[in-house]
Design an enzyme around this catalytic site. Structure first.
Site, PDB file in Angstrom:
ATOM      1  N   ARG A  65       0.797  -1.224   0.000  1.00  0.00           N
ATOM      2  CA  ARG A  65       0.000   0.000   0.000  1.00  0.00           C
ATOM      3  C   ARG A  65       0.832   1.277   0.000  1.00  0.00           C
ATOM      4  O   ARG A  65       0.594   2.191  -0.795  1.00  0.00           O
ATOM      5  CB  ARG A  65      -0.934   0.038   1.235  1.00  0.00           C
ATOM      6  CG  ARG A  65      -2.176  -0.791   1.099  1.00  0.00           C
ATOM      7  CD  ARG A  65      -2.543  -1.408   2.430  1.00  0.00           C
ATOM      8  NE  ARG A  65      -1.584  -2.450   2.729  1.00  0.00           N
ATOM      9  CZ  ARG A  65      -1.734  -3.724   2.360  1.00  0.00           C
ATOM     10  NH1 ARG A  65      -2.828  -4.098   1.781  1.00  0.00           N
ATOM     11  NH2 ARG A  65      -0.795  -4.633   2.622  1.00  0.00           N
ATOM     12  N   THR A  66       1.794   1.346   0.907  1.00  0.00           N
ATOM     13  CA  THR A  66       2.489   2.624   1.081  1.00  0.00           C
ATOM     14  C   THR A  66       3.291   2.973  -0.172  1.00  0.00           C
ATOM     15  O   THR A  66       3.202   4.083  -0.694  1.00  0.00           O
ATOM     16  CB  THR A  66       3.401   2.574   2.328  1.00  0.00           C
ATOM     17  OG1 THR A  66       2.623   2.087   3.413  1.00  0.00           O
ATOM     18  CG2 THR A  66       3.948   3.940   2.668  1.00  0.00           C
ATOM     19  N   LYS A  94      25.685  -3.388  -0.452  1.00  0.00           N
ATOM     20  CA  LYS A  94      27.163  -3.431  -0.479  1.00  0.00           C
ATOM     21  C   LYS A  94      27.754  -2.731   0.743  1.00  0.00           C
ATOM     22  O   LYS A  94      28.947  -2.526   0.828  1.00  0.00           O
ATOM     23  CB  LYS A  94      27.685  -2.722  -1.735  1.00  0.00           C
ATOM     24  CG  LYS A  94      27.205  -3.297  -3.039  1.00  0.00           C
ATOM     25  CD  LYS A  94      27.809  -2.470  -4.186  1.00  0.00           C
ATOM     26  CE  LYS A  94      26.953  -2.539  -5.425  1.00  0.00           C
ATOM     27  NZ  LYS A  94      27.276  -1.463  -6.367  1.00  0.00           N
ATOM     28  N   ARG A 115      10.948   3.756   3.293  1.00  0.00           N
ATOM     29  CA  ARG A 115      10.641   2.830   4.395  1.00  0.00           C
ATOM     30  C   ARG A 115      11.921   2.105   4.744  1.00  0.00           C
ATOM     31  O   ARG A 115      12.683   1.708   3.852  1.00  0.00           O
ATOM     32  CB  ARG A 115       9.564   1.826   3.990  1.00  0.00           C
ATOM     33  CG  ARG A 115       9.398   0.713   5.006  1.00  0.00           C
ATOM     34  CD  ARG A 115       8.169  -0.115   4.768  1.00  0.00           C
ATOM     35  NE  ARG A 115       6.960   0.664   5.011  1.00  0.00           N
ATOM     36  CZ  ARG A 115       5.733   0.156   4.943  1.00  0.00           C
ATOM     37  NH1 ARG A 115       5.555  -1.109   4.626  1.00  0.00           N
ATOM     38  NH2 ARG A 115       4.674   0.908   5.169  1.00  0.00           N
ATOM     39  N   HIS A 143       4.836   5.757  11.559  1.00  0.00           N
ATOM     40  CA  HIS A 143       4.378   5.672  10.168  1.00  0.00           C
ATOM     41  C   HIS A 143       3.381   6.824   9.961  1.00  0.00           C
ATOM     42  O   HIS A 143       2.176   6.633   9.881  1.00  0.00           O
ATOM     43  CB  HIS A 143       3.706   4.306   9.958  1.00  0.00           C
ATOM     44  CG  HIS A 143       3.425   3.937   8.538  1.00  0.00           C
ATOM     45  ND1 HIS A 143       3.608   4.784   7.472  1.00  0.00           N
ATOM     46  CD2 HIS A 143       2.961   2.771   8.016  1.00  0.00           C
ATOM     47  CE1 HIS A 143       3.263   4.158   6.354  1.00  0.00           C
ATOM     48  NE2 HIS A 143       2.877   2.934   6.660  1.00  0.00           N
TER      49      HIS A 143
END
Ligand code: CP
Length: 315
Positions: A65-66, A94, A115, A143
């Site tokens: 969703r986000t 890396k 995120r 959030h």
């Protein structure tokens, strides 16, 4: 006639990061929500307000969703998107630091939505970001854009937040959505029932963050509390945050809301969930008018169009 002084306007948000619900007062939240109202029509029509703007959408944890709603929101504003959806394909794999990643991608993009699994990622990233940085979920910390869509959905479902008794249910310890939501609700006239087993109780620092402005009660019994609630905000028990799977197994079925249990509540009780769900809302609730969780998803577009449009100074 009484003069109303407008303290918050669109320019207030231009060029700013969006990282925590601790940073906003009611006037600011309501301004973003009112802006999201304007996005409902704009989303249908499409626009070129963000023509030539680029969103860097960087997701170092899974998301449906986000990520997709950030990207769709930018497309609806007429902008472009560059994305990392799999952390294994970015140079973080890396050993590049988060700070170096941000210092790099801001050369490509006008705004960054990210995120990350670390609780401190949003604050670290915002410290070095020279373009607006939007927290799309930072570990189990916060959030905040989810909260903006949640509040916008509550305005549609209930006409506003004031006067509501809201139950937050499930994994209140690890659930970043409920941390941000509780912090935002401190600005409204609400009562909140925090319904969780002992192991999954709301973090004390989040309760402290509400500054004693709202009535909060911590309980364990959903069935007993349900009749008092105007809105039930269910959450998933976050398996990925448990170091020991045996501890997850002990609490994974703590609360399962089904049609029979829901019938003990108010006739017009609203059921929301940030999604994804596992088993905490039975599918027999899906067809009921009380089920708002899939309608809730749509508000992610409106809220994220508003947040990005304001940060980019195009609204
Ligand atoms: N609500 C939410 O954050 O969903 P995703 O994990 O799918 O982005």
């Amino acid at each position: 006639m009484r003069q109303v002084q407008l303290l918050v306007n669109a320019s207030h948000f231009k060029g700013k990061h969006f990282i925590s619900m601790r940073d906003y007062n009611r006037e600011e939240l309501d301004f973003i929500l009112d802006t999201a109202d304007q996005m409902v029509e704009l989303e249908k029509q499409g626009s070129d307000l963000c023509k030539s703007k680029v969103l860097a959408s960087m997701f170092f944890e899974p998301s449906t969703r986000t990520r997709l709603s950030f990207e769709t929101a930018m497309f609806r504003l007429g902008g472009n998107v560059t994305t990392v959806a799999d952390p294994k394909t970015s140079s973080a794999a890396k050993g590049e630091t988060l700070e170096d990643t941000i210092k790099t991608i801001q050369n490509y993009a006008d705004i960054i939505a990210m995120r990350h699994p670390d609780n401190d990622a949003a604050l670290r990233a915002a410290k070095v970001a020279m373009v607006p940085y939007i927290n799309g979920g930072s570990g189990s910390w916060e959030h905040p854009t989810q909260t903006m869509l949640d509040l916008h959905c509550i305005r549609y479902a209930k006409g506003g937040m004031d006067g509501l008794t809201i139950g937050m249910v499930g994994d209140l310890k690890h659930g970043r959505t409920v941390h941000s939501l509780l912090l935002a609700l401190r600005h409204y006239d609400v009562k909140v029932k925090l319904i969780a087993p002992e192991q999954l109780k709301m973090k004390p620092d989040v309760i402290e963050g509400t500054e004693g402005k709202i009535e909060i009660e911590e309980v364990t019994d959903l069935k007993k509390t349900l009749p008092e609630l105007d809105l039930i905000y269910m959450t998933r028990v976050q398996k990925e945050r448990f170091p020991d799977p045996a501890d997850y197994d002990k609490v994974k079925n703590s609360y399962i809301l089904d049609k029979a249990l829901l019938s003990k509540g108010k006739r017009d009780v609203v059921v929301m969930h940030p999604l994804p769900r596992v088993n905490e809302i039975a599918t027999d609730i899906d067809p009921l008018p009380n089920a708002w969780y899939f309608r809730q998803v749509k508000h992610g577009i409106y809220a994220r169009m508003a947040i990005m449009g304001l940060a980019l100074g195009v609204l």
